[in-house]
Design a protein around this motif. Structure first.
Motif, PDB file in Angstrom:
ATOM      1  N   GLN A   3       0.170   7.637   7.946  1.00 20.10           N
ATOM      2  CA  GLN A   3      -0.285   6.290   7.582  1.00 20.10           C
ATOM      3  C   GLN A   3       0.011   6.069   6.108  1.00 20.10           C
ATOM      4  O   GLN A   3      -0.312   6.918   5.277  1.00 20.10           O
ATOM      5  CB  GLN A   3      -1.778   6.154   7.844  1.00 20.10           C
ATOM      6  N   PHE A   4       0.670   4.964   5.773  1.00 19.57           N
ATOM      7  CA  PHE A   4       1.011   4.645   4.397  1.00 19.57           C
ATOM      8  C   PHE A   4       0.478   3.273   4.014  1.00 19.57           C
ATOM      9  O   PHE A   4       0.533   2.334   4.820  1.00 19.57           O
ATOM     10  CB  PHE A   4       2.532   4.655   4.196  1.00 19.57           C
ATOM     11  N   LYS A  26      -1.312  -8.913   0.310  1.00 18.61           N
ATOM     12  CA  LYS A  26      -1.941  -7.779  -0.366  1.00 18.61           C
ATOM     13  C   LYS A  26      -2.444  -6.769   0.661  1.00 18.61           C
ATOM     14  O   LYS A  26      -2.569  -7.066   1.851  1.00 18.61           O
ATOM     15  CB  LYS A  26      -3.098  -8.252  -1.244  1.00 18.61           C
ATOM     16  N   ASN A  27      -2.707  -5.564   0.191  1.00 21.74           N
ATOM     17  CA  ASN A  27      -3.268  -4.475   1.006  1.00 21.74           C
ATOM     18  C   ASN A  27      -2.460  -4.187   2.269  1.00 21.74           C
ATOM     19  O   ASN A  27      -3.027  -4.026   3.356  1.00 21.74           O
ATOM     20  CB  ASN A  27      -4.718  -4.795   1.386  1.00 21.74           C
ATOM     21  N   PRO A  28      -1.129  -4.098   2.178  1.00 19.18           N
ATOM     22  CA  PRO A  28      -0.330  -3.818   3.377  1.00 19.18           C
ATOM     23  C   PRO A  28      -0.328  -2.329   3.728  1.00 19.18           C
ATOM     24  O   PRO A  28      -0.258  -1.471   2.838  1.00 19.18           O
ATOM     25  CB  PRO A  28       1.069  -4.276   2.969  1.00 19.18           C
ATOM     26  N   ASN A  29      -0.408  -2.035   5.019  1.00 19.35           N
ATOM     27  CA  ASN A  29      -0.379  -0.657   5.507  1.00 19.35           C
ATOM     28  C   ASN A  29       0.447  -0.594   6.783  1.00 19.35           C
ATOM     29  O   ASN A  29       0.606  -1.591   7.483  1.00 19.35           O
ATOM     30  CB  ASN A  29      -1.794  -0.164   5.844  1.00 19.35           C
ATOM     31  N   TYR A  30       0.937   0.587   7.102  1.00 19.22           N
ATOM     32  CA  TYR A  30       1.574   0.810   8.397  1.00 19.22           C
ATOM     33  C   TYR A  30       1.327   2.245   8.840  1.00 19.22           C
ATOM     34  O   TYR A  30       1.043   3.125   8.025  1.00 19.22           O
ATOM     35  CB  TYR A  30       3.078   0.504   8.350  1.00 19.22           C
ATOM     36  N   SER A  66      -0.998   4.460  -1.116  1.00 24.62           N
ATOM     37  CA  SER A  66      -1.772   5.554  -0.531  1.00 24.62           C
ATOM     38  C   SER A  66      -0.982   6.148   0.627  1.00 24.62           C
ATOM     39  O   SER A  66      -0.107   5.488   1.193  1.00 24.62           O
ATOM     40  CB  SER A  66      -3.127   5.064  -0.028  1.00 24.62           C
ATOM     41  N   TRP A  67      -1.313   7.396   0.980  1.00 22.07           N
ATOM     42  CA  TRP A  67      -0.617   7.992   2.112  1.00 22.07           C
ATOM     43  C   TRP A  67      -1.442   9.112   2.722  1.00 22.07           C
ATOM     44  O   TRP A  67      -2.268   9.727   2.060  1.00 22.07           O
ATOM     45  CB  TRP A  67       0.765   8.512   1.722  1.00 22.07           C
TER      46      TRP A  67
END
Length: 474
Positions: free
Chosen positions: A397-398, A416-420, A386-387
């Motif tokens: 945000q990605f 799992k479900n990593p974002n930054y 996602s982005w």
């Protein structure tokens, strides 16, 4: 085949310059879901764009009527539009924005597309979806290919004569796993197809089946993985995610029509200002970014753009400093800034605008294993899920599909479900290591412009390590 030179010689009118651009394209889709044939579609598109220069203003008209009368009507319409719009022009253009171009280009193809039958490709993809079925918890598996064969021919009244032939293949494979209400997906490239200018050699059975099994295995692995931690730490990003990072936080904000405000109604502006070129420290000294349509097998390679400008490799960012933007000769004239050969149209029925082509992050000197070993605590993220980025291409945000925890220089747990998240300039200035090896990805679906144009772009990117990044779980 339409004789463009003959047609051009029949057109009469009070124009300073005229050009004909003939586009012919065949697109084939193959989709297999769960070992079942789901869809096959073949479409053909054929038409002509007439472009003229009148009173210092360009005018355009497209037509699918390739008779002499049809082309003449398009020519008259383009002339009328240019003449009427010239009273409101923002800049006085000339034939200098349309250099004489002469040459040929063809995608590198080792094996012609017709060397594989539709059944052979479908059978291979059926086996690929079967290979992803590593467990009954894998509930959905898809294998897809889009094959595009196109030709662009251009002639002009001042001597341009260009023919470019493209063979493009985009493939994607993904698996969805579910258990006790938990759903996870793993794909070949995180929604960005493996896109290349290539022939049927892309359908290598052994590598496709090997990758399909890995995709299924990692989708299953994510079901029992821990959630990504929420903290500030080092972030190592794989090329399949770096592709989208480069695209959104470098490619789009450097497009001159955004900086000029031409795109603001549809896709937004840019945080970059004209006075930033030559001064802005966009990233750390390890950051080197090029515009390069000359890469042999990349998605958006060509010899000339649609304005007739010869494609060359140019540094956009060198040692972290912003040097050059993505601007056609028209935008360069309006901004008095250097640009690149990126006046591109999606087809015969669209006027060319400032577009990305191949935007590449140049390799560094680090080895991937050394980059991992240098991290005391961090996360290694792969494949976009996602982005989100604001309309100035600043705050972003990605989310990614798959990640691994790095502890004391070693890869440990799957996450799992990593974002930054971050902001563009701060993010790129936190770049502290770049790998020597790179991978090439792309997208056939970059949308921009009014009326909308969906165009193909390519990105070659290395592994990159960033310090002090804010990461979080879902």
């Amino acid at each position: 085949m339409l004789d463009l030179h003959k047609v051009l010689n029949t057109l009469k009118g009070s124009v300073e310059w005229a050009q004909l651009r003939l586009v012919s394209e065949k697109t084939t889709w193959r989709v297999i879901r769960n070992e079942q044939f789901e869809g096959s579609d073949i479409s053909f598109d054929n038409g002509l764009m007439v472009e003229v220069l009148v009173n210092g203003h360009f005018g355009y008209a497209g037509t699918s009527d390739l008779t002499a009368d049809g082309v003449k009507r398009a020519f008259d319409k383009a002339t009328l539009m240019a003449r009427q719009a010239s009273s409101f022009k923002v800049h006085d253009f000339s034939v200098l924005q349309r250099p004489i171009a002469q040459g040929r280009y063809a995608s590198p193809v080792s094996r012609p597309m017709d060397s594989y039958s539709a059944k052979e490709i479908s059978d291979l993809f059926i086996d690929a979806t079967r290979a992803m079925k590593v467990s009954d918890k894998i509930i959905n598996r898809i294998a897809m290919a889009m094959i595009v064969e196109s030709e662009f021919s251009v002639v002009s009244t001042h001597g341009s004569d260009v023919h470019q032939k493209f063979s493009i293949v985009s493939t994607d494979f993904n698996a969805t796993a579910m258990d006790a209400g938990e759903v996870q997906q793993r794909s070949q490239n995180g929604g960005l197809a493996r896109c290349n200018q290539i022939g049927a050699e892309v359908f290598d059975r052994a590598s496709i089946l090997e990758n399909a099994k890995i995709i299924g295995t990692e989708a299953l692995e994510l079901l029992s993985a821990e959630n990504c931690p929420s903290e500030t730490l080092d972030l190592l990003i794989a090329p399949d995610q770096m592709t989208l990072q480069v695209h959104e936080s470098i490619g789009h904000p450097l497009e001159y029509d955004r900086i000029l405000g031409d795109e603001r109604n549809y896709a937004g502006w840019s945080f970059v200002k004209p006075e930033d070129f030559g001064k802005l420290q966009y990233g750390s000294k390890l950051m080197n970014v090029t515009f390069d349509p000359t890469v042999p097998d990349a998605m958006a390679s060509y010899a000339f753009d649609d304005a007739g400008v010869k494609a060359t490799k140019e540094y956009l960012i060198k040692d972290g400093v912003l040097l050059r933007g993505l601007g056609s000769l028209e935008s360069q004239a309006r901004l008095s800034l250097p640009g690149v050969a990126n006046s591109r149209s999606s087809s015969w029925n669209r006027a060319p605008i400032d577009r990305m082509a191949n935007i590449n992050l140049e390799p560094g000197t680090s080895k991937l294993e050394d980059m991992i070993a240098s991290v005391e605590r961090g996360v290694f993220m792969h494949a976009n899920k996602s982005w989100s980025i604001d309309d100035y291409r600043n705050k972003f945000q990605f989310g990614c599909e798959y990640a691994q925890l790095i502890e004391n220089g070693k890869l440990t747990k799957t996450l799992k479900n990593p974002n930054y998240r971050g902001t563009t300039v701060k993010f790129w200035n936190s770049l502290k290591a770049v790998s020597a090896n790179r991978e090439t990805y792309g997208s056939p679906f970059c949308g921009k412009g009014e009326p909308n144009q969906v165009i193909r772009v390519g990105h070659t990117t290395p592994y990159c390590l960033f310090g002090g990044m804010e990461v979080f779980g879902a």
